[in-house]
Design a protein around this motif. Sequence first.
Motif, mmCIF file in Angstrom:
data_model
loop_
_atom_site.group_PDB
_atom_site.id
_atom_site.type_symbol
_atom_site.label_atom_id
_atom_site.label_comp_id
_atom_site.label_asym_id
_atom_site.label_seq_id
_atom_site.Cartn_x
_atom_site.Cartn_y
_atom_site.Cartn_z
ATOM 1 N N GLY A 12 0.786 -1.228 0.000
ATOM 2 C CA GLY A 12 0.000 0.000 0.000
ATOM 3 C C GLY A 12 0.822 1.284 0.000
ATOM 4 N N SER A 42 -1.274 -3.914 -3.939
ATOM 5 C CA SER A 42 -2.223 -3.640 -2.860
ATOM 6 C C SER A 42 -3.031 -2.398 -3.228
ATOM 7 C CB SER A 42 -1.478 -3.311 -1.566
ATOM 8 O OG SER A 42 -0.841 -4.435 -1.046
ATOM 9 N N GLY A 212 -3.815 -7.532 4.829
ATOM 10 C CA GLY A 212 -2.402 -7.663 4.466
ATOM 11 C C GLY A 212 -2.148 -8.829 3.515
HETATM 12 MG MG MG Z 1 -0.576 -3.836 3.168
#
Ligand code: MG
Length: 481
Positions: A12, A42, A212
Amino acid sequence: MNKPLRVMKFGGTSVGDASCIARVAQILKEAARENSVVAVVSAMSGVTNRLIEAAKRSEAGEREHAETIFKDLRKQHEAALAVLIQDGEKRRQVAARLEKTFADGERLCQGTALLREVTPRALDAISSLGERLSAPMVAGALSETGAPAESVDATELIVTDSNHGGADPLMDRTRDRSEARLRPLLREGVVPVVTGFIGATRDGVLTTLGRGGSDYSATILGAALGADEVIIWTDVDGVLTADPRLVPEARTIPEISYREATELAYFGAKVLHPKTLRAVEQAGIPVWIRNTFAPEHKGTKITPKGRSNGGGVKALTAIRDVALITVGGPGIVGVPDVVGRTFSTTALVHANVLLISQSSSQNDICFIVAAADAKRTVKALRNEFAQDVAHEKVEHITIDPNIAIVAVVGENMQGTPGVAGRTFSALGRENVNIIAIAQGSSESNISYVVAEKDMKTALAATHREFGLSGRSYLETVAASS
Ligand code: MG
Ligand code: ASP
């Protein structure tokens, strides 16, 4: 000649804004010169959290709040897109795709608001939107650099069980689908940019692999395609010997084993999703952790066996947001099944038990749970043992939230005598009191519990004792005085 195949995952923060995505596009473009490359991305950082918030607000009937979140997310993605893709026609294409995803999300939230219920299936669909937004942007940015790219939805590739919020892959089917969909692109030199985090059941219902989970997506695809390497691009220089905010001398570990990395992942060093290495275990594919923001560093290589560093200890990790619960008193010797009842109770309240210790005198059972689970657990235990407490068989059920666990991790500790001794002598020299100790029979992890205020000192002392900063003990002492 066949080029090596590399699966590259970007987290991210690596796709956090336009300039980060541009950096990712450069890394991919360069890699694609000499390799076949599959990218896995992500959501932009923070986006998944916001989407989950939108789902919860919708469930609570707070429709406007959810709408505001979508408005913000639109702004964020449109701003990045405007910087990343100059070609008007291409930009309109990607924008149209994003708009369709946003519309899907809004519809899902409206449905949720009407029902006043967010089902696990709907929550997966809503939280998956971030990856379905970022993948087309990264693919667009990569094409912009002149490297052919195509955004691919992982629902077309990763076939999973129907365990929403934590699905696992069905590898045979995943292999077939990935081969059929990705291999032709790779043959033509196109970089597929795949959404991380998500998959779909055999019936095509979208699932997620857990928070995650994009790391796991990358290794699943690596295994499915028989990749030469999987590279997890993140915002740290690899796996470190300790958290550098707590131990300034911490440094990157050049090579560790699957097992050590997994042990660290479970114990709070949040570099990898805990299931990541499961997917590549059988094939023995190496997994690299590298820093998008410092690509000149080599990072950490995770291999089936790792590389011995002589001392056996590879890294330390600490967990703070935990509480120690003790059930005890001399009377419990006579109460049958205290252990069984204690842990049936923790199971009943879904408390995640991180460490257990009981001395042979049986006077106390102590164990550690996440701070968030602590109150609930103690309440349930007091209920369970109410009779025994009344008869003074169980004298106390206490809770101490001001503690921390330090885990000493290293596969080669197995059969290396003296690791525990050295650890505890080092702590003794610093006057750190040890509250509890646990070592699994696998001997790749010794964990000890200390007061939270002592955690930093304990980490530093242990780090120094095992020379983890790469310098000898004496040099370190000289440098710090
Ligand atoms: Mg992540
Ligand atoms: N975007 C998802 C999350 O935040 C998956 C990931 O980042 O790996 O949990």
